[in-house]
Scaffold this motif. Structure first.
Motif, short mmCIF file in Angstrom:
data_model
loop_
_atom_site.label_atom_id
_atom_site.label_comp_id
_atom_site.label_asym_id
_atom_site.label_seq_id
_atom_site.Cartn_x
_atom_site.Cartn_y
_atom_site.Cartn_z
N ALA A 1 15.17 -8.57 -43.92
CA ALA A 1 16.45 -9.29 -43.89
C ALA A 1 16.99 -9.38 -42.47
CB ALA A 1 17.46 -8.58 -44.79
N ASN A 2 16.89 -8.30 -41.72
CA ASN A 2 17.40 -8.30 -40.36
C ASN A 2 16.66 -9.33 -39.49
OD1 ASN A 2 17.68 -7.35 -37.44
ND2 ASN A 2 19.06 -5.93 -38.47
N ALA A 3 15.33 -9.33 -39.59
CA ALA A 3 14.54 -10.26 -38.77
C ALA A 3 14.77 -11.71 -39.19
CB ALA A 3 13.06 -9.91 -38.88
N GLY A 4 14.84 -11.96 -40.50
CA GLY A 4 15.04 -13.32 -40.98
C GLY A 4 16.38 -13.88 -40.57
N ILE A 5 17.45 -13.10 -40.74
CA ILE A 5 18.79 -13.57 -40.37
C ILE A 5 18.89 -13.75 -38.86
CG2 ILE A 5 21.24 -13.02 -40.43
CD1 ILE A 5 20.73 -11.48 -43.02
N SER A 6 18.28 -12.83 -38.09
CA SER A 6 18.28 -12.96 -36.63
C SER A 6 17.60 -14.25 -36.20
CB SER A 6 17.57 -11.76 -36.00
OG SER A 6 18.27 -10.56 -36.24
N CYS A 7 16.50 -14.59 -36.88
CA CYS A 7 15.76 -15.81 -36.56
C CYS A 7 16.63 -17.04 -36.80
CB CYS A 7 14.49 -15.88 -37.40
SG CYS A 7 13.58 -17.43 -37.24
N VAL A 8 17.31 -17.09 -37.93
CA VAL A 8 18.16 -18.22 -38.26
C VAL A 8 19.32 -18.34 -37.26
CG1 VAL A 8 19.72 -19.19 -39.99
CG2 VAL A 8 17.56 -18.17 -40.71
N ALA B 1 23.13 -10.18 -38.48
CA ALA B 1 21.85 -9.78 -39.08
C ALA B 1 21.93 -8.36 -39.64
CB ALA B 1 20.74 -9.87 -38.03
N ALA B 2 22.59 -7.47 -38.92
CA ALA B 2 22.73 -6.09 -39.38
C ALA B 2 23.59 -6.01 -40.64
CB ALA B 2 23.33 -5.22 -38.28
N PHE B 3 24.64 -6.83 -40.70
CA PHE B 3 25.49 -6.85 -41.91
C PHE B 3 24.67 -7.28 -43.12
CE2 PHE B 3 28.15 -9.05 -44.96
CZ PHE B 3 29.19 -8.15 -45.16
N GLY B 4 23.89 -8.34 -42.96
CA GLY B 4 23.07 -8.82 -44.08
C GLY B 4 22.05 -7.80 -44.54
N SER B 5 21.38 -7.15 -43.58
CA SER B 5 20.37 -6.15 -43.95
C SER B 5 21.01 -4.94 -44.61
CB SER B 5 19.57 -5.72 -42.72
OG SER B 5 20.41 -5.08 -41.77
N GLY B 6 22.19 -4.53 -44.13
CA GLY B 6 22.87 -3.39 -44.73
C GLY B 6 23.35 -3.68 -46.14
N ALA B 7 23.88 -4.89 -46.34
CA ALA B 7 24.36 -5.26 -47.68
C ALA B 7 23.20 -5.33 -48.68
CB ALA B 7 25.08 -6.59 -47.61
N LEU B 8 22.08 -5.93 -48.27
CA LEU B 8 20.92 -6.03 -49.16
C LEU B 8 20.31 -4.67 -49.44
CD1 LEU B 8 19.19 -9.28 -47.87
CD2 LEU B 8 20.40 -8.94 -50.03
N PHE B 9 20.28 -3.82 -48.41
CA PHE B 9 19.77 -2.46 -48.62
C PHE B 9 20.59 -1.73 -49.66
CE2 PHE B 9 20.49 2.03 -47.55
CZ PHE B 9 19.23 2.54 -47.79
N SER B 10 21.92 -1.88 -49.61
CA SER B 10 22.79 -1.22 -50.58
C SER B 10 22.53 -1.73 -51.99
CB SER B 10 24.25 -1.45 -50.20
OG SER B 10 25.13 -0.92 -51.17
N LEU B 11 22.36 -3.04 -52.15
CA LEU B 11 22.13 -3.61 -53.47
C LEU B 11 20.78 -3.19 -54.05
CD1 LEU B 11 23.49 -7.23 -52.88
CD2 LEU B 11 24.60 -5.38 -54.16
N VAL B 12 19.75 -3.15 -53.21
CA VAL B 12 18.40 -2.83 -53.69
C VAL B 12 18.23 -1.35 -53.97
CG1 VAL B 12 15.97 -2.78 -53.02
CG2 VAL B 12 17.33 -4.81 -52.60
N GLY C 1 27.25 -3.09 -45.22
CA GLY C 1 27.06 -4.16 -44.25
C GLY C 1 27.93 -3.97 -43.02
N ILE C 2 29.18 -3.61 -43.23
CA ILE C 2 30.09 -3.38 -42.11
C ILE C 2 29.62 -2.19 -41.27
CG2 ILE C 2 32.44 -2.69 -41.49
CD1 ILE C 2 33.40 -4.28 -43.94
N PHE C 3 29.16 -1.14 -41.94
CA PHE C 3 28.68 0.04 -41.21
C PHE C 3 27.45 -0.31 -40.37
CE2 PHE C 3 25.76 3.70 -41.09
CZ PHE C 3 26.54 4.58 -40.36
N PHE C 4 26.49 -1.00 -40.97
CA PHE C 4 25.29 -1.41 -40.23
C PHE C 4 25.66 -2.31 -39.05
CE2 PHE C 4 21.18 -0.62 -42.60
CZ PHE C 4 21.70 0.39 -43.41
N ALA C 5 26.59 -3.26 -39.27
CA ALA C 5 26.98 -4.17 -38.21
C ALA C 5 27.65 -3.43 -37.06
CB ALA C 5 27.92 -5.25 -38.76
N ALA C 6 28.52 -2.46 -37.40
CA ALA C 6 29.21 -1.70 -36.35
C ALA C 6 28.22 -0.88 -35.52
CB ALA C 6 30.25 -0.78 -36.99
N VAL C 7 27.27 -0.24 -36.22
CA VAL C 7 26.26 0.55 -35.49
C VAL C 7 25.40 -0.35 -34.61
CG1 VAL C 7 24.22 2.00 -35.76
CG2 VAL C 7 26.21 2.38 -37.22
N GLN C 8 24.97 -1.49 -35.17
CA GLN C 8 24.12 -2.40 -34.40
C GLN C 8 24.87 -2.96 -33.20
OE1 GLN C 8 20.98 -2.88 -34.93
NE2 GLN C 8 20.58 -4.51 -33.45
N GLY C 9 26.13 -3.33 -33.40
CA GLY C 9 26.93 -3.84 -32.29
C GLY C 9 27.11 -2.81 -31.19
#
Length: 261
Positions: free
Chosen positions: A115-122, A138-149, A165-173
């Motif tokens: 998810a991270n790589a795909g969203i980053s590419c787009v 990209a980090a928000f999307g990957s974090g949200a999907l990770f939580s759901l899966v 998603g917010i946590f992943f995005a904050a760490v990545q930023g």
């Protein structure tokens, strides 16, 4: 005819004496350049799908190895009683999500990395650059999907996805900004003339050719004027030359400037 054969034989001698490891690295680099050239010509959807699958496969391999090394800890967890309150049950499921075996960890890592790589590419294709905003999205999307899966968090899946998603995005930023601060920053005065060039080379995976542009004084102002001859003069190989020229031809801003030159 004999001179031609002799020239061919002479040109082949360095390759025969070349280290096998260097030959392998050169072949891999050639295949990678060709693949990037082909991928850059595809649509956003095709490129994102290929990048997502490839990164997801890498993530699955890493997760599987980690799950094998740590063992399936979740199997050692006791069966929760039916009378557990929702919060306690959520905590138990959270422990299961983080302590699964190879298959569980492979799934979790595949979702995160893919998810991270795909969203980053787009984001890179749509915005034309890779910055902290794209990285955080990209980090928000990957974090949200990770939580759901994985089932990570409490009983409210939507809230868990947003929180993760917010946590992943904050760490990545934070990591992105930290990396920028500690990275070696070139001279600002000279760097201003190569900002678009650096962005283009970064998008094409050709960052190491930035020094060739600087050595030839090929600044951002020369991008609309670039041709094969100019790139050859600064010793850029044929494969990267094709990628650069194709990028310039498909860039509407550069084409507009070329018309007014």
């Amino acid at each position: 005819m004999e001179q031609g054969n002799r020239g061919t034989m002479v040109s082949m001698l360095p390759q025969q004496n070349q280290n096998p490891l260097q030959q392998l690295q050169a072949r891999v680099k050639h295949l990678e350049t060709g693949f990037r050239s082909w991928l850059a010509k595809q649509s956003v959807a095709v490129e994102a799908a290929i990048v997502t699958v490839a990164s997801g496969a890498q993530g699955a391999a890493i997760g599987g190895i980690m799950g094998t090394l740590t063992g399936d800890i979740s199997s050692a967890l006791p069966t929760p009683p039916q009378a557990l309150n929702p919060q306690a049950m959520a905590s138990f499921k959270q422990a299961q999500a983080l302590a699964g075996g190879p298959l569980v960890q492979a799934r979790n890592f595949a979702v995160m990395t893919g998810a991270n790589a795909g969203i980053s590419c787009v984001m890179r294709r749509l915005r034309g650059k890779e910055d902290v905003q794209s990285s955080m999205v990209a980090a928000f999307g990957s974090g949200a999907l990770f939580s759901l899966v994985s089932g990570f968090g409490g009983p409210n899946q939507v809230q868990n996805a947003l929180t993760s998603g917010i946590f992943f995005a904050a760490v990545q930023g934070g990591l992105f900004k930290l990396g920028q601060r500690f990275s070696k920053v070139p001279s600002v005065d000279k760097d201003l003339y190569y900002s678009k060039t650096r962005s283009m080379l970064s998008n094409l995976g050709l960052d190491h050719y930035e020094k060739n542009f600087k050595n030839g004084l090929l600044t951002d102002y020369t991008l609309p004027l670039l041709n094969d001859s100019a790139l050859r003069e600064v010793k850029i190989p044929p494969g990267p030359r094709l990628l650069i020229l194709d990028h310039i031809q498909r860039d509407p801003e550069l084409q507009e400037k070329r018309k007014h030159k």
